[in-house]
Scaffold this motif. Structure first.
Motif, PDB file in Angstrom:
ATOM      1  N   GLU A 113       1.017  -7.272 -10.963  1.00 25.08           N
ATOM      2  CA  GLU A 113       1.642  -6.680  -9.347  1.00 25.08           C
ATOM      3  C   GLU A 113       1.643  -7.578  -8.477  1.00 25.08           C
ATOM      4  O   GLU A 113       2.827  -8.183  -8.052  1.00 25.08           O
TER       5      GLU A 113
ATOM      6  N   GLN B  10      -3.586   3.546  -0.540  1.00 29.15           N
ATOM      7  CA  GLN B  10      -3.425   3.133  -1.925  1.00 29.15           C
ATOM      8  C   GLN B  10      -2.982   2.107  -1.909  1.00 29.15           C
ATOM      9  O   GLN B  10      -2.019   1.971  -2.235  1.00 29.15           O
TER      10      GLN B  10
ATOM     11  N   TYR C 286       0.541  -1.065  -0.258  1.00 29.39           N
ATOM     12  CA  TYR C 286       0.320  -0.049   0.027  1.00 29.39           C
ATOM     13  C   TYR C 286       0.701   1.067  -0.011  1.00 29.39           C
ATOM     14  O   TYR C 286       1.984   1.167   0.621  1.00 29.39           O
ATOM     15  N   ASN C 287       0.545   2.203  -0.630  1.00 27.58           N
ATOM     16  CA  ASN C 287       1.408   3.896  -0.615  1.00 27.58           C
ATOM     17  C   ASN C 287       0.476   4.223   0.768  1.00 27.58           C
ATOM     18  O   ASN C 287      -0.453   3.767   1.967  1.00 27.58           O
TER      19      ASN C 287
ATOM     20  N   LEU D 244      -1.127  -1.216  -3.832  1.00 26.12           N
ATOM     21  CA  LEU D 244      -0.364  -1.138  -5.385  1.00 26.12           C
ATOM     22  C   LEU D 244      -0.620  -2.674  -6.128  1.00 26.12           C
ATOM     23  O   LEU D 244      -0.263  -2.609  -7.184  1.00 26.12           O
TER      24      LEU D 244
END
Lengths: 157, 773
Positions: free
Chosen positions: B691, B683, B678-679, B685
């Motif tokens: 990914e 969010q 997560y950033n 990712l």
């Protein structure tokens, strides 16, 4: 709606489809050929692999309207009645499936692969399989099964 | 032996959930939060509702039924009650929280409409770091709880402080086991159809049909027996499907409101972002060690990152608490202490995944043990030998786990021999001179099996609600039907159960039919998870088959004019011992049982239902990995993987090896390829398989499997569970092999996953995490 004429597993279908209907959904929901599975919907996992004019393709990345006039094979066409295809038999013998969700796609990819490369090395089999995901088996038994099936199919010729 | 399940799966005939079709069925799609943490202002469903094909767009307030899952019912009594809204009304707590459900004539129409639902969002601060989430001034995810810690637990046994005060060395290590995902290829899903206002059938891709029935019936205020849960072929579970998810309650509610069957099939981004993340535990470990290499005690802090909610019904404790409970592992200690915190963050909830928190603590502990070996200049195998509990005898750990004996040290030796360990060290030196970096890592471990009351309590969970039955019936034609509420999701239970029943009743394997996956047709069982089916279903089946056998022998005794104790059952016949010519076929005996003649007092139906609850049982194994690290690119290649498995009596070698190999591949994935980042805004990712990288065929080497057999003295048949070991033990072996390969750089590993960029950071600058005092 668009009219399409397609041959699937040796039967001709004249069907009317929405222009945006995915080929995977057409096969599964319209023709009720549910052996083709959908695992990721963006062409990574390979569960939805079928043969289009004999070539392995991902049916989740195509539209039904694109196969108008074409010939398709799905996993339902592999066995003859109760007699399994050598690939199916070798998958069973090698314990190359556990939950079996990815298996139809891998079988169809393997049919295409062995047609082009009837005597593959293990490395070549592994490279081909890198486009098909399996979460259960760790892949080694799948490589074994394809290797054994290749030997049997070679012997049968 | 070939699996009974395979022909249907190989030919495409097996029905998975999305292959089940009910007349008039509608498709559901969920509208989800794009924010990690945000208050909901208004929701406008007008444009979505008038879309072609849309039947209903419903938000939380319009659901006619319960509004929440209470998600902590199966955990410790002092744990907090965390409510999870079925659809969120006030605020979203992670990216993917469901806000509304769109039901339409097909999925295409539903997805179109879902995009038109307008929501006013007021973003709140995201909380992605579990340590920060535990600080007193952290923003609250569930305001009513007053903090972001689901539960704080402390435990100690033995003279911890004295042992640490007296130790020659105290070694410390922090380790962050990264988030990963069970990611079965078939995601979650449900199809619900009401047979009457009080009677519901759901088709569910689950590992626990009877627990789904129990949980749904309670929430919908139905009699439990009025809910039928049908579980078709399940495309993998690995623990992810031992939970009830909010969507699985919304779907039957909506089906009731609309009077039509409703189906929801999770797509891949939903699976990755919203179903369940697993195994993320931040650990700080300490070891009290003598200068002769004796490890006297471990102390550990385990902070789990449970995400925004608690996985229902087990809670997020399955990672940090299970991790802590197995802190002693296979070592003979004088003292142990741990603290557990179950932090909540604005991320996807945590759920079970093969090996739960055992993977995290085993990896951290074994990485610490290798660090200690390097610091004391001792061989890592020798250090382990000096501290391991003895082979064979039962042993009670300081965390009160009752190990039932195993090949703890000998499995490690067999693995070392298989690798030709001394020769490997020579080769390693030769290659280093050429600037090639190979390393070996050993990971001996103990694996719980047969999760039921005994194991649950050993792991710090309550021991109630484990009741598991199997029914065995002889049909009128002499064939056998086995029915059980255990649910295969790839483990081949039909095959192993048929095999056991055939052996117990002297019939052919082909004459046994196994029924599972339908609560209306099977004996009650809580499901297939926690490496329990081979132990518990086998135990119950053997008891039930024994009862059936006794009935048959009683009838045969009348027919053959012999005592039941003089009779044997084999190869389709009942015969008098020593006089095999005096015999009846089993079909003849069964016909006599049903239709006579039979002795007075013998029940005509040769059938029985029995349950079995095993005491604690533990398999053991040792995994050894050889890797080569390319110090230019940071790429790790796993060259060899050896496993020496000891799961007691082996039921079916092919299936056991399949379980090992599959769990190994997942272990390789967890360490080298996967990751759910997560950033800082929360969010997510990794929403697609581009990914989140499953290991592919080119990432998994051929596995070398060896078996030792220390049958359990406490379970029926001596069976132990073994479905999770590869994913408990393989990460430590690979982590240690990488650290060994990079030891010339002073590398000490403190995290997973270890993709190439993380490996390059280990090499430059050198990051020695081991503190010594």
């Amino acid at each position: 709606m668009t009219e399409i004429n397609v041959e699937v597993n040796g039967l001709r279908f004249e069907e009317s489809v929405p222009a945006r209907l995915l080929l995977s959904d057409f096969l599964r929901h319209q023709l009720k050929l549910t052996g083709t599975h959908v695992g990721c919907e963006h062409g990574v996992c390979g569960s939805c692999t079928i043969l289009l004019e004999g070539v392995a393709v991902r049916s989740c990345l195509m539209l039904a309207v694109q196969v108008d006039g074409a010939s398709i094979r799905t996993v339902e066409s592999l066995a003859s009645g109760e007699d399994l295809h050598p690939l199916q038999e070798e998958f069973r013998r090698a314990h190359a499936l556990q939950c079996g969700f990815c298996t139809p796609g891998i079988l169809m990819a393997s049919v295409d692969f062995l047609g082009r490369n009837p005597n593959p090395s293990r490395t070549e089999i592994t490279d081909m399989l890198s486009g098909q995901l399996c979460r259960c088996t760790g892949y080694t038994p799948i490589v074994d099964a394809i290797e054994q099936a290749a030997a049997r199919l070679q012997g049968a010729e | 032996m070939l699996r009974v399940e395979d022909p249907a799966l190989l030919t495409g005939k097996a029905d998975f959930l999305d292959d089940v079709d009910r007349p008039g069925s509608l498709d559901a799609v969920f509208v989800r939060s794009p924010h990690a943490h945000a208050r909901i202002g208004s929701i406008d469903v007008e444009a979505a509702s008038v879309c072609d094909g849309v039947v209903a767009v419903l938000t939380a307030g319009e659901l006619d039924g319960p509004r929440t899952l209470a998600t902590t019912i199966a955990t410790r009594p002092e744990a907090k009650t965390v409510e999870r809204p079925l659809l969120v009304a006030d605020k979203a707590r992670f990216q993917g929280d469901a806000v509304a459900v769109v039901v339409a004539r097909d999925r295409y129409a539903a997805e179109d409409a879902a995009e038109l639902v307008e929501i006013d969002w007021e973003p709140l601060p995201a909380l992605t770091d579990p340590i920060a989430a535990l600080q007193p001034d952290a923003p609250l995810i569930h305001e009513e709880l007053g903090e972001n810690n689901f539960e704080h637990i402390e435990f100690s046994a033995g003279p911890v402080d004295r042992v640490f005060a007296d130790a020659d060395h105290i070694f410390r290590k922090t380790f962050h086991f990264g988030r990963t995902h069970a990611a079965p290829l078939e995601g979650r899903g449900m199809l619900a159809e009401w047979d009457s206002p009080e009677s519901l059938t759901v088709w569910s891709s689950t590992q626990m049909p009877f627990l789904v029935r129990w949980l749904i019936a309670g929430l919908l205020e139905l009699r439990e027996s009025a809910v039928r849960v049908v579980t078709p072929a399940v495309g993998g579970g690995f623990g992810l499907k031992v939970h009830l998810y909010p969507e699985e309650v919304v779907v039957p509610i909506v089906a009731r409101m609309l009077g039509r069957p409703v189906k929801w099939i999770e797509d891949r981004p939903e699976a990755l972002a919203t179903s369940g993340h697993s195994k993320e535990v931040l650990m700080e470990l300490e070891a009290a060690v003598s200068r002769n290499g004796r490890i006297h005690a471990f102390r550990g802090s385990f902070v789990g990152d449970g995400g925004a909610y608690q996985g229902h019904p087990w809670s997020s404790l399955i990672d940090p608490l299970c991790a802590a409970s197995m802190l002693p592992g296979q070592y003979d200690l004088e003292a142990v202490a741990y603290e557990v915190d179950a932090a909540m963050t604005t991320k996807c909830q945590s759920t079970a995944y093969r090996g739960v928190g055992w993977t995290a603590s085993h990896t951290a502990r074994e990485a610490l043990v290798d660090d200690i070996a390097r610091a004391l200049e001792l061989d890592p195998l020798e250090l382990r030998r000096r501290n391991m509990i003895p082979d064979g005898a039962p042993h009670t750990s300081l965390t009160n786990c009752h190990y039932d004996g195993g090949s703890y040290a000998s499995s490690m030796q067999v693995a070392a021999d298989a690798l030709d360990y001394d020769e490997f060290r020579d080769r390693q030196r030769r290659l280093r001179a050429k600037e090639r970096y190979v390393g070996v890592g050993f990971s001996p471990f103990i694996e719980q099996g047969g999760w039921a009351a005994g194991i649950a309590e050993a792991m710090g969970f309550p021991g109630y609600h484990y009741t598991d039955g199997v029914s065995v019936s002889m049909e009128t034609d002499g064939t056998v039907t086995v029915s059980s509420g255990f649910q295969s999701n790839g483990q081949g239970h039909e095959t192993t159960m048929a095999q056991l029943a055939a052996d117990a009743l002297g019939v052919s394997f082909e004459d046994v039919r196994v029924v599972q996956g339908d609560t209306a047709q099977t004996a009650y069982a809580t499901g297939s998870y926690g490496s329990r089916t081979a132990v518990i279903a086998s135990g119950a089946l053997l008891l039930a088959a024994g009862d059936v056998r006794d009935k048959l022998l009683a009838v045969a005794a009348g027919l053959l004019e012999a005592s039941p104790s003089d009779l044997e059952l084999a190869a389709g016949n009942v015969f008098v011992q020593g006089a095999p010519a005096r015999r009846k076929t089993i079909a003849e005996v069964v016909a006599a049982a049903y239709w006579g003649p039979r002795p007075d007092g013998v029940d005509p139906i040769p059938a029985a239902t029995r349950s079995y609850e095993p005491p604690e049982t533990y398999s053991n194994a040792c995994i050894a990995a050889v890797v080569e690290v390319d110090v230019e690119t940071g790429f790790t290649k796993v060259d060899r993987l050896v496993v020496v498995e000891d799961c007691g009596t082996v039921l079916n070698p092919m299936i056991v090896d399949g379980q090992i190999a599959g769990a190994f591949a997942q272990g390789i994935g967890a360490v080298l390829h996967e990751g759910l980042p997560y950033n800082e805004d929360g969010q997510f990712l990794a929403p697609t398989l581009v990914e989140f990288l499953y290991p592919s065929a080119t990432n998994v080497p051929d596995l070398e499997i060896h078996h030792l057999e220390t049958p359990s003295p406490v379970t029926a048949g001596g069976f132990k569970g073994m479905g999770e070991g590869g994913l408990i033990g393989a990460p430590a072996a690979i982590v240690n092999a990488i650290a060994d390969a990079l030891s010339p750089f002073g590398a000490s590993i403190d995290q997973t996953p270890l993709p190439p960029e993380a490996i390059l950071r280990l090499i430059d600058p050198p990051a020695a995490q081991l503190e010594q005092h």
